[in-house]
Write a protein that holds these residues in place. Structure first.
Motif, PDB file in Angstrom:
ATOM      1  N   ALA A  95       0.764  -1.321   0.149  1.00 34.92           N
ATOM      2  CA  ALA A  95       0.058  -0.018  -0.142  1.00 34.92           C
ATOM      3  C   ALA A  95       0.935   1.302   0.034  1.00 34.92           C
ATOM      4  CB  ALA A  95      -1.156  -0.069   1.085  1.00 34.92           C
ATOM      5  N   GLN A  96       1.956   1.351   0.864  1.00 36.86           N
ATOM      6  CA  GLN A  96       2.722   2.590   1.076  1.00 36.86           C
ATOM      7  C   GLN A  96       3.701   2.580  -0.379  1.00 36.86           C
ATOM      8  OE1 GLN A  96       2.820   4.734   3.741  1.00 36.86           O
ATOM      9  NE2 GLN A  96       4.092   6.048   2.280  1.00 36.86           N
ATOM     10  N   SER A  97       3.926   1.564  -1.015  1.00 40.18           N
ATOM     11  CA  SER A  97       4.805   1.592  -1.989  1.00 40.18           C
ATOM     12  C   SER A  97       3.638   2.152  -3.496  1.00 40.18           C
ATOM     13  CB  SER A  97       5.090   0.152  -2.779  1.00 40.18           C
ATOM     14  OG  SER A  97       6.033  -0.301  -1.760  1.00 40.18           O
ATOM     15  N   ILE A  98       2.616   1.588  -3.504  1.00 34.86           N
ATOM     16  CA  ILE A  98       1.659   2.176  -4.285  1.00 34.86           C
ATOM     17  C   ILE A  98       1.438   3.770  -4.022  1.00 34.86           C
ATOM     18  CG2 ILE A  98      -0.895   2.128  -5.109  1.00 34.86           C
ATOM     19  CD1 ILE A  98      -0.833  -1.056  -4.129  1.00 34.86           C
ATOM     20  N   VAL A  99       1.089   4.022  -2.936  1.00 31.15           N
ATOM     21  CA  VAL A  99       0.983   5.577  -2.750  1.00 31.15           C
ATOM     22  C   VAL A  99       2.118   6.227  -2.892  1.00 31.15           C
ATOM     23  CG1 VAL A  99       0.456   7.335  -0.926  1.00 31.15           C
ATOM     24  CG2 VAL A  99      -0.859   5.342  -1.137  1.00 31.15           C
TER      25      VAL A  99
END
Length: 144
Positions: A95-99
């Motif tokens: 999730a953090q990587s996507i954001v």
């Protein structure tokens, strides 16, 4: 309205439906599509003895799954006639990587699939889509 759309994919049926929506939106708005798949290179806290083999098996399977998911999304983009680029991200925390990738890419929309987990499954497995919704500074279109 939208100029850069980020499409995270995990190769699932839900991601395929999200790809169709993202491609339609990209075509309608003349937007570019950025396709990403995130592989967590160290998904486990610790490994038992012989765990190196398990990690190697996981990484091989994850790489293959990422390639297949991206290939399916690229085929959808090609069929829709939209411009795209694709990347496999090897980072902890999908999730953090996507954001973070959405911000670096300058995405003004994230389109992603959701498995729709509820109850104990959601608690134990988590929901990447829910975390992206929470963390993202741009609109997130969740496709079920």
């Amino acid at each position: 309205m939208f100029k850069r759309i980020l499409l995270p994919t995990d190769g699932s049926e839900h991601a395929a439906r999200a790809a169709a929506v993202a491609c339609d939106l990209a075509k309608r708005y003349g937007a570019a599509l950025e396709i990403v798949s995130v592989i967590d290179p160290v998904p486990f806290v610790s490994f038992p003895e012989g765990g190196g083999e398990a990690l190697a098996y996981y990484l091989d399977a994850a790489e293959e799954g990422a390639k297949q998911g991206i290939a399916a999304a690229e085929a959808a983009a090609k069929a829709a006639g939209v411009a795209w680029a694709s990347h496999v991200l090897r980072e902890h925390g999908p999730a953090q990587s996507i954001v973070e990738h959405a911000k670096a890419y300058g995405a003004d929309l994230i389109v992603m699939g959701s498995h729709g987990r509820r109850g104990l499954d959601a608690v134990l497995l988590g929901s990447v889509a829910h975390k992206v919704l929470t963390l993202a500074k741009v609109p997130v279109f969740v496709v079920k």
